[in-house]
Design a protein around this motif. Structure first.
Motif, PDB file in Angstrom:
ATOM      1  N   ILE A   1       2.360   1.867  -3.416  1.00  0.00           N
ATOM      2  CA  ILE A   1       1.099   2.255  -4.418  1.00  0.00           C
ATOM      3  C   ILE A   1       0.925   3.768  -4.018  1.00  0.00           C
ATOM      4  O   ILE A   1       1.092   4.748  -4.961  1.00  0.00           O
ATOM      5  N   MET A   2       0.750   4.150  -2.903  1.00  0.00           N
ATOM      6  CA  MET A   2       0.260   5.388  -2.575  1.00  0.00           C
ATOM      7  C   MET A   2       1.386   6.602  -2.842  1.00  0.00           C
ATOM      8  O   MET A   2       1.401   7.452  -3.330  1.00  0.00           O
ATOM      9  N   PHE A   3       2.761   6.065  -2.298  1.00  0.00           N
ATOM     10  CA  PHE A   3       3.845   7.066  -2.442  1.00  0.00           C
ATOM     11  C   PHE A   3       4.184   7.110  -3.884  1.00  0.00           C
ATOM     12  O   PHE A   3       4.631   8.098  -4.404  1.00  0.00           O
TER      13      PHE A   3
ATOM     14  N   SER B   1       2.456  11.744  -8.541  1.00  0.00           N
ATOM     15  CA  SER B   1       1.988  11.826 -10.002  1.00  0.00           C
ATOM     16  C   SER B   1       2.135  13.474 -10.168  1.00  0.00           C
ATOM     17  O   SER B   1       2.326  14.449  -9.495  1.00  0.00           O
ATOM     18  N   ASP B   2       2.288  13.520 -11.503  1.00  0.00           N
ATOM     19  CA  ASP B   2       2.608  14.750 -12.256  1.00  0.00           C
ATOM     20  C   ASP B   2       1.332  15.495 -12.074  1.00  0.00           C
ATOM     21  O   ASP B   2       0.309  14.947 -12.487  1.00  0.00           O
ATOM     22  N   VAL B   3       1.520  16.874 -11.974  1.00  0.00           N
ATOM     23  CA  VAL B   3       0.330  17.611 -12.013  1.00  0.00           C
ATOM     24  C   VAL B   3      -0.043  17.707 -13.525  1.00  0.00           C
ATOM     25  O   VAL B   3       0.775  18.409 -14.266  1.00  0.00           O
TER      26      VAL B   3
ATOM     27  N   LYS C   1      10.922  10.238 -12.965  1.00  0.00           N
ATOM     28  CA  LYS C   1      10.162   9.417 -12.411  1.00  0.00           C
ATOM     29  C   LYS C   1      10.263   9.522 -10.704  1.00  0.00           C
ATOM     30  O   LYS C   1      11.121   9.259 -10.287  1.00  0.00           O
ATOM     31  N   SER C   2       8.920   9.666 -10.218  1.00  0.00           N
ATOM     32  CA  SER C   2       8.893   9.968  -8.612  1.00  0.00           C
ATOM     33  C   SER C   2       9.221   8.432  -8.059  1.00  0.00           C
ATOM     34  O   SER C   2       9.857   8.697  -6.828  1.00  0.00           O
TER      35      SER C   2
ATOM     36  N   ILE D   1       8.770  12.923   1.908  1.00  0.00           N
ATOM     37  CA  ILE D   1       7.819  13.393   1.091  1.00  0.00           C
ATOM     38  C   ILE D   1       7.920  14.952   0.595  1.00  0.00           C
ATOM     39  O   ILE D   1       7.859  15.206  -0.744  1.00  0.00           O
TER      40      ILE D   1
ATOM     41  N   TYR E   1       2.347   6.568  -6.605  1.00  0.00           N
ATOM     42  CA  TYR E   1       1.274   6.926  -7.773  1.00  0.00           C
ATOM     43  C   TYR E   1       0.842   8.409  -7.140  1.00  0.00           C
ATOM     44  O   TYR E   1       0.503   9.416  -7.775  1.00  0.00           O
ATOM     45  N   VAL E   2       0.797   8.645  -5.914  1.00  0.00           N
ATOM     46  CA  VAL E   2       0.074   9.689  -5.270  1.00  0.00           C
ATOM     47  C   VAL E   2       0.907  11.028  -5.004  1.00  0.00           C
ATOM     48  O   VAL E   2       0.714  12.006  -5.698  1.00  0.00           O
ATOM     49  N   VAL E   3       2.027  10.831  -4.477  1.00  0.00           N
ATOM     50  CA  VAL E   3       3.122  11.418  -4.207  1.00  0.00           C
ATOM     51  C   VAL E   3       3.583  11.992  -5.543  1.00  0.00           C
ATOM     52  O   VAL E   3       4.030  13.187  -5.663  1.00  0.00           O
TER      53      VAL E   3
ATOM     54  N   MET F   1       0.853  -1.193  -0.159  1.00  0.00           N
ATOM     55  CA  MET F   1      -0.166  -0.061  -0.028  1.00  0.00           C
ATOM     56  C   MET F   1       0.664   1.251   0.083  1.00  0.00           C
ATOM     57  O   MET F   1       0.622   2.346  -0.657  1.00  0.00           O
ATOM     58  N   MET F   2       1.930   1.047   0.778  1.00  0.00           N
ATOM     59  CA  MET F   2       2.748   2.413   0.874  1.00  0.00           C
ATOM     60  C   MET F   2       3.435   2.818  -0.461  1.00  0.00           C
ATOM     61  O   MET F   2       3.527   3.888  -0.965  1.00  0.00           O
TER      62      MET F   2
END
Lengths: 380, 373
Positions: free
Chosen positions: B36-38, B44-46, B174-175, B306, B40-42, B33-34
């Motif tokens: 995927i969250m980190f 993610s490009d605006v 890529k983050s 983060i 894709y969410v953190v 979960m971490m």
């Protein structure tokens, strides 16, 4: 009905006594949120600036100095000074002392004076992608502006008008938050996340603890019904959640000067519904988890990861992949962040936020229903 | 130190873990979960920001400008209101995050060689969007100006600056590449602290710790028997993350395994020390949990995991130096992405050594003291 109410109040009192017996718990519930608020509000910023940069001037002319000076003036780059050569750049990157290096190639000054092409290079450390991305954008924009400036002054010096093409100048206005204060943006969302962390964590263990201590069976032999037990368990935490909300709102407005522009009644109703949603989530965990350890771990996982990351509080939800966007609808924080931000920053009223309040109402009813049903099944 | 006793102690610990059917799955769900969250969410490009354009000029040039914005991929033009008054409700309701206002006469003034303002409004209620959108807008306008200049024929043959902007180490930006090394550290710390503090507190709360102490088991054996199983779990978790990152997200590994191993070893001691200390100051499992949160939140926020440390206010930056994860991140990111060697990283490694000695040492000595009381 009255007897039922008396039973609910008795359970709530019992829960309060449990809480007040443990002073650390009171600290955790009332003081920890404030510490989190201050920490997040000051430390989180997306306004990347002052990225440590080094320069390498292989040209050493007036033109190269002027070029490098433009970086020193830009807010984004924090020019720490010149380095001796390429190996020094790679050392500074390896040690993490610089993230950007600007190199002016030999012959830059001569080329510019002669109206030819002068070469420069900007090297960006990509190991921190967020600031690297912005660094790239700013470096490109800065160079284009400098390039235009160079042509204009070259032409002007020769009295030529041929290059006098017009230029657009972006005037960027920042609505709602003109000072670009991250605190204004973050605190309304932060309030939601902090309440989620406190409430989910606390309620997730209450029933597990009763089970482990064997006191749940004692409660069961009394005349208490399932819904009464749940209501009694929720009440004290709902109360503490509201105290937390009021404290955070007070600190946000008085200490951080966050404006409260909208309709307070929307915020109040929204918060009450949201607290019920979060508490129900905690009770669902409480019904499912076999031991305190797994209850604690699930609470940590749910309140911290989806609660924080998928709430839209810090990371815009519109730009995340669609499966995660769908997942974000499963957690109440997303609706509440919109309500809170709407009321605090955008001055929104019932008309605008009606749908979100309705969504939270539905969520609260469903979640509370699931929590009660799961607990009933567990006890049967 | 009796090896057989030690083995039995570890076995007991694993048995206890297995008794809770939810705990072990959680131990593995957490890193996924971490990740995927980190990732894709953190990370993610605006992109695709909903944008409103008010075009008072309505000329070929203003259309070109609008196209420049929409073809960049960062802005999607969703609304074309006829006046600025219509912008307020659009941005209020979040239907538009950015608005561009092109004044009447822009094309004419530009042709005359004047500098013309271009209105760009960003929704400041969302500061990441505001910051990124301003940057992109500035870049697009600069590129557009460049094209105007080229169209005007650079007739005079003036000088040009040839700027090569190059991103080193992580050229695709890529983050996930920066997240995975950080996650290895964060998960190591979180899982050792959470599970270990709980395990020791539980034994104390139930009185089984005292039972343990009347047996021939020595304190050293007990400590080792507690620590090793959780280190094993943490190692499995880390391997899992690295493999997931390496093969699912294609994260590069440029550095030496030894640097990473040394960094992780030092950091593991720090994490164990913190887990033990938490279990010593807490009386109940709930308190231990609260204390873990109390430590974890500043760690996540202040370590630079983060949010980049450079963009924090100057008053906060000194606080980041007392966060052990901060140094672990420098070492892990350096080794993964930049291929930095142990010599390059001697400063953060030394700091990690100091933390490991201080925290682990303090925890062990307190542990002994509390047991003899």
């Amino acid at each position: 009905m009255r007897a039922s109410l008396a039973r609910v109040i008795a359970i709530a009192r019992k829960e309060f006594i449990h809480i007040s017996r443990d002073w650390r718990m009171i600290v955790a519930v009332l003081v920890l949120p404030l510490i989190q608020l201050v920490l997040f509000a000051y430390a989180i910023s997306f306004d990347v600036r002052n990225v440590p940069s080094v320069t390498l001037d292989l040209d050493r002319t007036a033109a190269s100095r002027e070029y490098l000076n433009a970086y020193a003036k830009a807010r984004f780059f924090d020019v720490q000074g010149p380095v001796a050569g390429y190996t020094a750049i790679s050392d500074a990157f390896d040690r993490g002392q610089a993230r950007v290096a600007i190199v002016v190639q030999r012959g830059f000054g001569d080329a510019m004076a002669a109206g030819r092409t002068g070469s420069v290079a900007v090297i960006i450390d990509g190991s921190e992608p967020n600031s690297a991305q912005l660094g790239q954008t700013y470096a490109v924009a800065l160079n284009q502006a400098l390039d235009r400036g160079a042509v204009a002054s070259w032409a002007a010096a020769r009295g030529l008008a041929g290059s006098a093409a017009g230029a657009l100048e972006p005037r960027i206005q920042n609505w709602y938050n003109p000072s670009r204060s991250s605190a204004d943006f973050l605190i309304p969302g932060l309030m939601v996340v902090i309440i989620m962390i406190v409430t989910v964590q606390q309620t997730s263990v209450t029933l597990v603890k009763e089970r482990e201590n064997g006191t749940l069976e004692q409660l069961l032999t009394s005349r208490l019904t399932h819904s009464e037990l749940i209501a009694g368990k929720i009440l004290p935490w709902a109360f503490l959640g509201i105290v937390d909300t009021l404290t955070i709102t007070g600190v946000a407005m008085l200490v951080f000067g966050v404006p409260l522009r909208g309709d307070v009644s929307v915020l109040a109703v929204g918060t009450a519904l949201f607290i019920i949603c979060a508490l129900s989530l905690g009770l669902v965990i409480s019904a499912v988890a076999p031991t305190l350890e797994s209850a604690n771990m699930s609470a940590l996982l749910i309140s911290f990861l989806p609660g924080f990351m998928l709430s839209g509080m810090a990371f815009p939800l519109a730009s995340i992949p669609w499966p995660l966007q769908i997942a974000s609808y499963l957690f109440p924080a997303r609706y509440m962040v919109e309500i809170s931000r709407g009321v605090f920053l955008r001055g929104a009223s019932w008309g605008v936020l009606g749908p979100q309040v309705l969504q939270l109402t539905v969520y609260a009813i469903v979640a509370l229903g699931i929590a009660t049903a799961l607990n009933r099944r567990r006890r049967a | 130190m009796n090896l057989r006793r030690l083995r039995l102690l570890m076995w007991k610990e694993f048995l206890q873990l297995r008794r809770d059917p939810l705990l072990l799955p959680l131990v593995f769900i957490m890193p996924i979960m971490m990740m995927i969250m980190f990732g894709y969410v953190v990370g993610s490009d605006v992109r695709n920001l909903p944008t409103a354009v008010v075009d008072h000029d309505n000329t070929r040039l203003s259309h070109q400008l609008t196209d420049a914005f929409s073809s960049s991929g960062y802005f999607v033009i969703t609304q074309r209101p006829s006046s600025e008054a219509a912008l307020q409700p659009l941005i209020d309701s979040g239907q538009a995050k950015v608005a561009i206002v092109i004044e009447r006469g822009t094309a004419v003034s530009l042709a005359r060689g004047e500098t013309v303002p271009l209105g760009i409004i960003v929704d400041g209620a969302d500061s990441k969007v505001a910051s990124v959108a301003s940057g992109y807008a500035a870049e697009i306008v600069a590129a557009f100006d460049q094209r105007l200049l080229a169209a005007a024929g650079r007739a005079t043959g003036g000088p040009t600056i040839d700027a090569r902007v190059r991103v080193a180490f992580n050229p695709s930006l890529k983050s996930v590449n920066a997240m995975v090394p950080g996650l290895v550290g964060a998960i190591l710390m979180l899982s050792i602290m959470v599970i270990m503090s709980q395990a020791v507190v539980r034994e104390r709360a139930r009185g089984t710790l005292e039972q343990m102490m009347v047996t021939p088991i020595t304190r050293g054996e007990y400590l080792l028997g507690k620590v090793v199983p959780y280190v094993v779990i943490a190692l499995v978790q880390m391997t899992f993350i690295v493999l997931l990152g390496r093969f699912l997200f294609d994260v590069p590994f440029n550095g030496s395994v030894w640097t990473v191993a040394l960094g992780l070893l030092l950091f593991t001691f720090t994490a164990i020390g913190m887990g033990l200390l938490i279990s010593l100051v807490s009386h109940t499992q709930q308190q231990a949990q609260q204390t873990v949160m109390f430590v974890m939140i500043p760690t996540m926020v202040l370590s630079g995991f983060i949010f980049p440390i450079e963009s924090m206010p100057a008053a906060i930056v000194p606080l980041t130096y007392i966060i052990p994860l901060r140094y672990a991140l420098v070492v892990l990111r350096g080794a993964f992405l930049k291929g930095s060697s142990i010599l390059d990283l001697w400063v953060p490694l030394l700091a990690m050594l100091a933390f490991a000695v201080a925290i682990f040492g303090l925890a062990v000595s307190r542990f002994h003291k509390q047991l003899s009381e």
